[in-house]
Write a protein that holds these residues in place. Structure first.
Motif, short mmCIF file in Angstrom:
data_model
loop_
_atom_site.label_atom_id
_atom_site.label_comp_id
_atom_site.label_asym_id
_atom_site.label_seq_id
_atom_site.Cartn_x
_atom_site.Cartn_y
_atom_site.Cartn_z
N ILE A 4 18.80 4.16 -6.19
CA ILE A 4 17.37 4.11 -5.91
C ILE A 4 16.40 4.65 -6.63
CG2 ILE A 4 16.23 6.40 -4.31
CD1 ILE A 4 18.54 5.91 -2.47
N LYS A 5 16.80 5.99 -7.62
CA LYS A 5 16.13 5.83 -9.48
C LYS A 5 15.94 5.00 -9.88
CE LYS A 5 17.60 10.62 -9.14
NZ LYS A 5 17.91 11.78 -10.46
N LYS A 6 16.51 4.02 -9.94
CA LYS A 6 16.36 3.08 -10.79
C LYS A 6 15.47 1.71 -10.42
CE LYS A 6 18.54 -0.68 -13.68
NZ LYS A 6 19.83 -1.81 -13.15
N LEU A 7 15.64 1.79 -8.63
CA LEU A 7 14.08 0.95 -7.79
C LEU A 7 12.87 1.47 -8.18
CD1 LEU A 7 16.65 -0.35 -5.08
CD2 LEU A 7 15.23 -1.37 -7.28
N TYR A 8 13.56 3.00 -7.81
CA TYR A 8 11.83 3.96 -8.20
C TYR A 8 10.77 4.18 -9.11
CZ TYR A 8 8.40 7.56 -7.78
OH TYR A 8 7.27 9.08 -8.23
N LYS A 9 11.99 3.15 -10.50
CA LYS A 9 11.23 3.51 -12.19
C LYS A 9 11.12 2.75 -12.33
CE LYS A 9 14.12 7.22 -13.69
NZ LYS A 9 15.07 7.76 -14.74
N GLN A 10 11.36 1.23 -11.14
CA GLN A 10 11.10 -0.09 -11.89
C GLN A 10 9.96 -0.75 -11.29
OE1 GLN A 10 14.84 -2.78 -10.96
NE2 GLN A 10 15.52 -2.44 -12.96
N ASN A 11 9.41 -0.04 -9.57
CA ASN A 11 8.71 -0.73 -8.67
C ASN A 11 7.22 0.73 -8.95
OD1 ASN A 11 9.58 -3.15 -8.86
ND2 ASN A 11 11.40 -1.77 -6.90
N ILE A 12 7.65 2.08 -9.40
CA ILE A 12 6.60 2.88 -9.21
C ILE A 12 5.08 1.94 -9.57
CG2 ILE A 12 6.53 3.96 -11.23
CD1 ILE A 12 6.44 5.35 -8.22
N TYR A 13 5.11 1.60 -10.34
CA TYR A 13 3.67 0.82 -11.04
C TYR A 13 3.47 0.34 -10.56
CZ TYR A 13 4.50 3.85 -14.65
OH TYR A 13 5.06 4.49 -16.03
#
Length: 245
Positions: A4-13
């Protein structure tokens, strides 16, 4: 969790960008609506008074023209509508009341003249009875023995009784009366022949009260001959027979 953290970092912007885009879009819609409403509310109301004046002036001119037409006599050049309006103005004028016709006016004039004549007569000085003139029977230059004590005046007559005396002047009042009847006047004569007293005998049969007035005046004016041997106050009578005229 790590995924989840990885997805968040990838799609946050991308998520942040999407949110910002929608926020900006929504904000632009709000601003556009507020601006539109503000323009509608602030739009001024314009009234064109020139158009109203253009409509009112012809109406006023029309009313003035109708008034002038009603007060102006019709002429041969007027239209039928104008002639009708003029005729109506004439017909609306006061008409002569048949009650006040020529006969009525003439009667009024005659009544006014009668009142004027009566007032004129009343304003004149009323003559006293003493001022009335009467014809007289005189014996000037006559033989005393030929003088009669009865004088005829038409169908009327005057008869007096005064012992041993005769008249010098005998007024005749019978022509003054319109009524008829007998009036007897008791007289008192002095030695100079002047009547110093005259009293009318009451006669209830007389219908004209002026007969007594005329008789009394005539008796007081009568003059007999002077006689120093006669009583100082010799009594006698004079009778006046009035015949209706």
């Amino acid at each position: 969790m790590a995924k989840i953290k990885k997805l968040y970092k990838q799609n946050i912007y991308g998520v942040i960008g999407t949110l910002l885009f929608h926020v900006l879009l929504f904000g632009s819609f709000l601003l556009a609506e507020v601006n539109l409403k503000g323009k509608v509310k602030e739009e001024p109301i314009i009234i064109d008074f020139a158009a109203i004046e253009e409509l009112e002036e012809p109406e006023l001119e029309k009313v003035e023209e109708e008034t002038e037409d009603e007060n102006t006599p019709s002429t041969p050049n007027e239209t039928p509508q104008q002639t009708s309006r003029s005729n109506r103005a004439v017909n609306d004028a006061p008409t002569k009341d048949p009650f006040f016709d020529e006969d009525y006016q003439r009667e009024i004039a005659e009544a006014q003249k009668l009142v004027s004549d009566v007032n004129s007569q009343l304003s004149k000085e009323v003559k006293k009875m003493e001022e009335f003139t009467m014809p007289e029977e005189t014996t000037e230059g006559m033989d005393p023995d030929s003088i009669k004590n009865t004088i005829y005046s038409g169908e009327s007559n005057i008869h007096y009784f005064l012992e041993n005396r005769y008249h010098l002047r005998l007024p005749i009042p019978v022509y003054l009366a319109q009524g008829g009847g007998l009036v007897v006047v008791d007289i008192v004569v002095n030695q100079k022949g002047k009547v110093i007293q005259a009293e009318v005998r009451k006669n209830n049969k007389l219908k004209d009260p002026m007969l007594e007035v005329y008789a009394k005046q005539a008796a007081e004016r009568t003059r007999f001959n002077a006689d120093a041997s006669a009583p100082t106050q010799q009594k006698g009578t004079i009778s006046y027979t009035f015949v209706p005229q």
